[in-house]
Scaffold this motif. Structure first.
Motif, PDB file in Angstrom:
ATOM      1  N   ASN A   1      63.338 -39.617 109.666  1.00 42.35           N
ATOM      2  CA  ASN A   1      64.239 -39.879 110.798  1.00 42.35           C
ATOM      3  C   ASN A   1      64.121 -41.272 111.399  1.00 42.35           C
ATOM      4  OD1 ASN A   1      65.327 -37.289 110.679  1.00 42.35           O
ATOM      5  ND2 ASN A   1      63.675 -36.460 111.916  1.00 42.35           N
ATOM      6  N   GLY A   2      63.991 -42.288 110.579  1.00 38.25           N
ATOM      7  CA  GLY A   2      63.962 -43.651 111.082  1.00 38.25           C
ATOM      8  C   GLY A   2      62.648 -44.097 111.684  1.00 38.25           C
ATOM      9  N   ARG A   3      61.692 -43.177 111.818  1.00 39.67           N
ATOM     10  CA  ARG A   3      60.393 -43.543 112.385  1.00 39.67           C
ATOM     11  C   ARG A   3      59.562 -44.333 111.387  1.00 39.67           C
ATOM     12  NH1 ARG A   3      57.268 -39.263 112.890  1.00 39.67           N
ATOM     13  NH2 ARG A   3      58.599 -38.055 111.531  1.00 39.67           N
ATOM     14  N   ARG A   4      59.717 -44.003 110.144  1.00 43.31           N
ATOM     15  CA  ARG A   4      59.005 -44.694 109.072  1.00 43.31           C
ATOM     16  C   ARG A   4      59.796 -44.494 107.798  1.00 43.31           C
ATOM     17  NH1 ARG A   4      53.427 -41.248 108.277  1.00 43.31           N
ATOM     18  NH2 ARG A   4      52.809 -43.267 107.542  1.00 43.31           N
ATOM     19  N   ARG A   5      59.347 -45.138 106.739  1.00 43.98           N
ATOM     20  CA  ARG A   5      60.029 -45.004 105.455  1.00 43.98           C
ATOM     21  C   ARG A   5      59.075 -44.427 104.424  1.00 43.98           C
ATOM     22  NH1 ARG A   5      61.754 -50.878 104.065  1.00 43.98           N
ATOM     23  NH2 ARG A   5      59.543 -51.054 104.420  1.00 43.98           N
ATOM     24  N   LEU A   6      59.638 -43.763 103.439  1.00 42.17           N
ATOM     25  CA  LEU A   6      58.888 -43.271 102.294  1.00 42.17           C
ATOM     26  C   LEU A   6      59.069 -44.317 101.195  1.00 42.17           C
ATOM     27  CD1 LEU A   6      57.364 -40.640 101.458  1.00 42.17           C
ATOM     28  CD2 LEU A   6      59.476 -39.953 100.338  1.00 42.17           C
ATOM     29  N   VAL A   7      57.982 -44.987 100.805  1.00 45.98           N
ATOM     30  CA  VAL A   7      58.040 -46.058  99.812  1.00 45.98           C
ATOM     31  C   VAL A   7      57.427 -45.538  98.515  1.00 45.98           C
ATOM     32  CG1 VAL A   7      57.403 -48.430  99.253  1.00 45.98           C
ATOM     33  CG2 VAL A   7      57.820 -47.782 101.648  1.00 45.98           C
ATOM     34  N   LEU A   8      58.235 -45.484  97.467  1.00 47.04           N
ATOM     35  CA  LEU A   8      57.785 -44.991  96.167  1.00 47.04           C
ATOM     36  C   LEU A   8      57.376 -46.160  95.296  1.00 47.04           C
ATOM     37  CD1 LEU A   8      60.605 -42.372  95.477  1.00 47.04           C
ATOM     38  CD2 LEU A   8      58.447 -42.067  96.729  1.00 47.04           C
ATOM     39  N   HIS A   9      56.130 -46.150  94.854  1.00 44.27           N
ATOM     40  CA  HIS A   9      55.607 -47.185  93.962  1.00 44.27           C
ATOM     41  C   HIS A   9      55.440 -46.581  92.571  1.00 44.27           C
ATOM     42  CE1 HIS A   9      54.570 -49.972  97.207  1.00 44.27           C
ATOM     43  NE2 HIS A   9      54.239 -48.884  97.889  1.00 44.27           N
ATOM     44  N   GLY A  10      55.771 -47.358  91.560  1.00 43.23           N
ATOM     45  CA  GLY A  10      55.553 -46.915  90.185  1.00 43.23           C
ATOM     46  C   GLY A  10      56.455 -45.761  89.771  1.00 43.23           C
ATOM     47  N   LEU A  11      57.614 -45.644  90.397  1.00 45.37           N
ATOM     48  CA  LEU A  11      58.537 -44.568  90.052  1.00 45.37           C
ATOM     49  C   LEU A  11      58.959 -44.711  88.589  1.00 45.37           C
ATOM     50  CD1 LEU A  11      60.227 -42.184  91.217  1.00 45.37           C
ATOM     51  CD2 LEU A  11      62.051 -43.845  91.608  1.00 45.37           C
ATOM     52  N   PRO A  12      58.697 -43.695  87.766  1.00 41.75           N
ATOM     53  CA  PRO A  12      59.099 -43.781  86.356  1.00 41.75           C
ATOM     54  C   PRO A  12      60.594 -44.076  86.231  1.00 41.75           C
ATOM     55  CG  PRO A  12      57.629 -41.917  86.671  1.00 41.75           C
ATOM     56  CD  PRO A  12      57.983 -42.447  88.047  1.00 41.75           C
ATOM     57  N   SER A  13      60.955 -44.869  85.243  1.00 35.30           N
ATOM     58  CA  SER A  13      62.339 -45.335  85.113  1.00 35.30           C
ATOM     59  C   SER A  13      63.339 -44.195  85.009  1.00 35.30           C
ATOM     60  CB  SER A  13      62.474 -46.289  83.929  1.00 35.30           C
ATOM     61  OG  SER A  13      62.122 -45.634  82.733  1.00 35.30           O
ATOM     62  N   GLN A  14      62.990 -43.111  84.313  1.00 34.63           N
ATOM     63  CA  GLN A  14      63.943 -42.013  84.190  1.00 34.63           C
ATOM     64  C   GLN A  14      64.210 -41.348  85.542  1.00 34.63           C
ATOM     65  OE1 GLN A  14      60.896 -42.239  82.926  1.00 34.63           O
ATOM     66  NE2 GLN A  14      60.145 -40.310  82.141  1.00 34.63           N
TER      67      GLN A  14
ATOM     68  N   GLN B   1      63.991 -42.960  88.436  1.00 34.34           N
ATOM     69  CA  GLN B   1      64.770 -43.950  89.180  1.00 34.34           C
ATOM     70  C   GLN B   1      66.239 -43.868  88.787  1.00 34.34           C
ATOM     71  OE1 GLN B   1      63.034 -47.807  89.291  1.00 34.34           O
ATOM     72  NE2 GLN B   1      64.776 -48.737  90.294  1.00 34.34           N
ATOM     73  N   ILE B   2      66.519 -43.677  87.514  1.00 31.75           N
ATOM     74  CA  ILE B   2      67.900 -43.544  87.042  1.00 31.75           C
ATOM     75  C   ILE B   2      68.566 -42.333  87.686  1.00 31.75           C
ATOM     76  CG2 ILE B   2      69.302 -43.001  85.002  1.00 31.75           C
ATOM     77  CD1 ILE B   2      67.284 -44.784  83.404  1.00 31.75           C
TER      78      ILE B   2
ATOM     79  N   TRP C   1      70.602 -40.852  95.815  1.00 28.80           N
ATOM     80  CA  TRP C   1      69.405 -40.661  96.624  1.00 28.80           C
ATOM     81  C   TRP C   1      68.632 -41.960  96.832  1.00 28.80           C
ATOM     82  CZ3 TRP C   1      67.901 -35.727  93.535  1.00 28.80           C
ATOM     83  CH2 TRP C   1      68.605 -34.636  94.047  1.00 28.80           C
ATOM     84  N   ALA C   2      68.773 -42.914  95.937  1.00 26.95           N
ATOM     85  CA  ALA C   2      68.052 -44.187  96.077  1.00 26.95           C
ATOM     86  C   ALA C   2      68.560 -44.983  97.280  1.00 26.95           C
ATOM     87  CB  ALA C   2      68.183 -45.010  94.802  1.00 26.95           C
ATOM     88  N   ASP C   3      69.717 -44.601  97.814  1.00 29.98           N
ATOM     89  CA  ASP C   3      70.310 -45.320  98.941  1.00 29.98           C
ATOM     90  C   ASP C   3      70.000 -44.685 100.296  1.00 29.98           C
ATOM     91  OD1 ASP C   3      71.523 -47.146  97.186  1.00 29.98           O
ATOM     92  OD2 ASP C   3      73.237 -45.815  96.900  1.00 29.98           O
ATOM     93  N   LEU C   4      69.167 -43.670 100.320  1.00 33.30           N
ATOM     94  CA  LEU C   4      68.806 -43.040 101.594  1.00 33.30           C
ATOM     95  C   LEU C   4      68.099 -44.061 102.486  1.00 33.30           C
ATOM     96  CD1 LEU C   4      67.386 -39.620 100.387  1.00 33.30           C
ATOM     97  CD2 LEU C   4      69.501 -39.999 101.659  1.00 33.30           C
ATOM     98  N   PRO C   5      68.431 -44.093 103.784  1.00 31.09           N
ATOM     99  CA  PRO C   5      67.803 -45.071 104.678  1.00 31.09           C
ATOM    100  C   PRO C   5      66.286 -44.936 104.780  1.00 31.09           C
ATOM    101  CG  PRO C   5      69.612 -43.917 105.778  1.00 31.09           C
ATOM    102  CD  PRO C   5      69.434 -43.283 104.448  1.00 31.09           C
ATOM    103  N   GLY C   6      65.754 -43.732 104.640  1.00 29.94           N
ATOM    104  CA  GLY C   6      64.322 -43.530 104.770  1.00 29.94           C
ATOM    105  C   GLY C   6      63.550 -43.640 103.478  1.00 29.94           C
TER     106      GLY C   6
ATOM    107  N   GLY D   1      62.952 -30.297  91.122  1.00 25.43           N
ATOM    108  CA  GLY D   1      62.367 -29.786  92.360  1.00 25.43           C
ATOM    109  C   GLY D   1      61.464 -30.813  93.015  1.00 25.43           C
ATOM    110  N   GLY D   2      60.685 -31.528  92.213  1.00 30.63           N
ATOM    111  CA  GLY D   2      59.815 -32.579  92.736  1.00 30.63           C
ATOM    112  C   GLY D   2      60.610 -33.724  93.334  1.00 30.63           C
ATOM    113  N   ILE D   3      61.713 -34.079  92.676  1.00 32.79           N
ATOM    114  CA  ILE D   3      62.579 -35.134  93.210  1.00 32.79           C
ATOM    115  C   ILE D   3      63.153 -34.689  94.550  1.00 32.79           C
ATOM    116  CG2 ILE D   3      64.683 -36.472  92.853  1.00 32.79           C
ATOM    117  CD1 ILE D   3      64.165 -36.263  89.830  1.00 32.79           C
ATOM    118  N   ARG D   4      63.566 -33.441  94.622  1.00 29.98           N
ATOM    119  CA  ARG D   4      64.131 -32.922  95.874  1.00 29.98           C
ATOM    120  C   ARG D   4      63.104 -32.928  96.999  1.00 29.98           C
ATOM    121  NH1 ARG D   4      67.622 -28.002  93.340  1.00 29.98           N
ATOM    122  NH2 ARG D   4      69.381 -29.282  92.650  1.00 29.98           N
TER     123      ARG D   4
END
Length: 104
Positions: free
Chosen positions: A65-78, A80-81, A88-93, A52-55
């Motif tokens: 919507n292209g106005r800005r990006r959501l940048v995740l820092h320190g994303l736990p490896s599991q 990220q996998i 989802w890692a390929d989403l443009p935003g 649910g948190g990932i969603r």
């Protein structure tokens, strides 16, 4: 715990994101969506995040919507996998940033 950061603008999340605090997490992300430049989310102190948190993260990235990006820092490896496996890692935003967190 969720707290605002100012250098760069965003949120720092620690502890657990799950069913019990998912609405609070979503509200914090939604409140932070407006503004200029990228929105940085520090997940370096995150101990657990359910699907649910990932969603919530994915939905926030889709809504920028292209106005800005959501940048995740320190994303736990599991996480990220999982995000990479389902595409989802390929989403443009959405950007999976460096392993270091952001300063508040």
């Amino acid at each position: 715990m969720i707290r605002r950061t100012s250098g760069p603008e965003g949120l720092s999340v620690s502890g657990v994101i799950d069913y019990y605090n998912l609405d609070s997490f979503a509200r914090s992300l939604n409140a932070s969506r407006e503004g200029e430049g990228d929105l940085h989310i520090d997940l370096g102190q995150l101990e657990f995040c359910d699907v649910g948190g990932i969603r919530v993260l994915v939905a926030a990235a889709e809504r920028v919507n292209g106005r800005r990006r959501l940048v995740l820092h320190g994303l736990p490896s599991q996480l990220q996998i999982v995000m990479t496996a389902v595409g989802w890692a390929d989403l443009p935003g959405l950007v999976i940033g460096d392993a270091e967190g952001v300063d508040g």
